[in-house]
Design an enzyme around this catalytic site. Structure first.
Site, PDB file in Angstrom:
ATOM      1  N   CYS A  50     -10.649   5.571   3.397  1.00  0.00           N
ATOM      2  CA  CYS A  50      -9.574   5.984   2.492  1.00  0.00           C
ATOM      3  C   CYS A  50     -10.075   6.854   1.346  1.00  0.00           C
ATOM      4  O   CYS A  50      -9.348   7.735   0.873  1.00  0.00           O
ATOM      5  CB  CYS A  50      -8.836   4.765   1.958  1.00  0.00           C
ATOM      6  SG  CYS A  50      -9.801   3.731   0.822  1.00  0.00           S
ATOM      7  N   SER A  53       0.814  -1.220   0.000  1.00  0.00           N
ATOM      8  CA  SER A  53       0.000   0.000   0.000  1.00  0.00           C
ATOM      9  C   SER A  53       0.842   1.261   0.000  1.00  0.00           C
ATOM     10  O   SER A  53       0.342   2.336  -0.312  1.00  0.00           O
ATOM     11  CB  SER A  53      -0.914   0.008   1.221  1.00  0.00           C
ATOM     12  OG  SER A  53      -0.140   0.135   2.407  1.00  0.00           O
ATOM     13  N   CYS A  93     -13.761  -4.088   0.995  1.00  0.00           N
ATOM     14  CA  CYS A  93     -12.551  -4.032   0.164  1.00  0.00           C
ATOM     15  C   CYS A  93     -11.748  -5.327   0.274  1.00  0.00           C
ATOM     16  O   CYS A  93     -11.274  -5.863  -0.726  1.00  0.00           O
ATOM     17  CB  CYS A  93     -11.696  -2.839   0.581  1.00  0.00           C
ATOM     18  SG  CYS A  93     -10.195  -2.626  -0.404  1.00  0.00           S
TER      19      CYS A  93
END
Length: 362
Positions: A197, A8, A101
């Site tokens: 996010c 990430s 997700c």
């Protein structure tokens, strides 16, 4: 093994990838471009999946000496996570986008592609433990209670867990940062991402209003039926919420009021005292069993209804395809749309035995 490390750009996934390399695996790094506006820069601990994050992940991969790629999953993320998030709020439910997700992107779209390309496993920086008992994978809480992410991984199937690696499961966050510093990784002190996010400013209500517009309704006292105020849409509220209600009339006893339920069709937001938030039974749909086996009859467990906290002893069973969870104690502020995750207490770390999406409470 051939391992695809999801990177990430943060410290956790960086150290997870480094540990996979140190263990002798053939590791390739990949950064998922999830943002529809990848040019947006991170602001401190808010936002992720930006160009800045992709650059941080690439620099870590270079230091580890592994190949690195960026895969564009923005369209899939928007459809499966962002649009689902908006639709759930419009229906009066409170979704967990991190859980969605993990389920639909990292361990469906990403893992499927990894397997198709010949990789044996996907490695992530999640704080959770995996073990194999009698040939079956078991998902467990991490050693760091404060960072445990088993809750948001609880929808994974056994076949997905067999291809997952969580190298940080036995670690605590402070040690992970120290290891990153010892390895010279530039992300050692990078702030963790917080909030949602794809809402980097943290204003969920404003984000939803931009997507859904204003849908005026009334704030109603759940006990008396009295109208206490007006609002611009049920999507601006969640069960258990206390602040930002906009009530015109104070409670007769002077105590705070909380959101008790949302009625998207009528537009009513029903409010009341804290004692009316108490829940003793949860009904959930779409039950999943990470170990592969649906328990027969009633099973004693610990139920968790939020990513961190919100636990109570319980008994659970499946009735007509629905997961029925009866709490031995009580929980407050349990929101439809969230997940209820069931754990079996175990000396080696609590084991996730099942989960479901909360449809209603009693």
């Amino acid at each position: 093994m051939r391992v695809l490390a999801a990177m990430s750009g943060g410290v956790d996934s960086a150290v997870a990838a480094a540990r996979a390399v140190a263990a002798g695996h053939d590791v390739t790094g990949v950064h998922l471009a999830l943002s529809a506006k990848p040019g947006t820069l991170r602001t401190g601990s808010r936002g992720c999946c930006t160009i800045e994050d992709a650059g941080d992940a690439r620099r870590v991969a270079d230091m580890l000496g592994i190949p690195f790629y960026v895969w564009d999953f923005a369209e899939r993320f928007t459809e499966d996570v962002v649009e689902d998030f908006v639709a759930e709020y419009a229906a009066g439910r409170t979704p967990n986008p991190c859980l969605t997700c993990n389920e639909r992107i990292k361990f469906a779209a990403l893992l499927d592609k990894a397997i198709a390309l010949g990789f044996d496993a996907v490695c992530t920086g999640h704080y959770a433990r995996l073990s194999v008992v009698d040939g079956r994978p078991e998902l467990r809480r991490s050693a760091d209670d404060g960072k445990d992410q088993s809750y948001v991984l609880a929808t994974l199937r056994p076949d997905q867990l067999r291809h997952a690696m969580f190298p940080l499961g036995d670690s605590v966050k402070a040690d992970v940062r120290a290891e990153a510093a010892d390895r010279g990784l530039l992300v050692a002190e990078k702030p963790d991402s917080h909030d949602i996010c794809f809402i980097p400013d943290g204003d969920t209500r404003a984000f939803l209003t931009r997507r859904l517009g204003e849908r005026p309704g009334e704030l109603v006292d759940d006990e008396t039926g009295a109208v206490l105020g007006a609002h611009a849409g049920v999507h601006g509220f969640t069960v258990g919420q206390r602040h930002g209600l906009g009530l015109r009339v104070p409670a007769p006893d002077g105590r705070p009021r909380y959101v008790l339920s949302l009625e998207p069709v009528s537009g009513s937001v029903r409010v009341g005292g804290a004692e009316r938030l108490a829940v003793r039974e949860i009904v959930a749909t779409r039950p999943t069993w990470p170990t592969g086996d649906q328990p027969a009859g009633e099973v004693e467990c610990v139920a968790q209804v939020r990513a961190h906290g919100g636990t109570a002893p319980a008994t659970a069973s499946v009735v007509d395809g629905e997961l029925r969870v009866r709490l031995t104690g009580e929980l407050r502020g349990v929101a439809p749309g969230q997940a209820v995750v069931l754990y079996r207490e175990d000396p080696a770390g609590d084991v996730v035995i099942g989960s479901g999406r909360i449809a209603m409470t009693r």
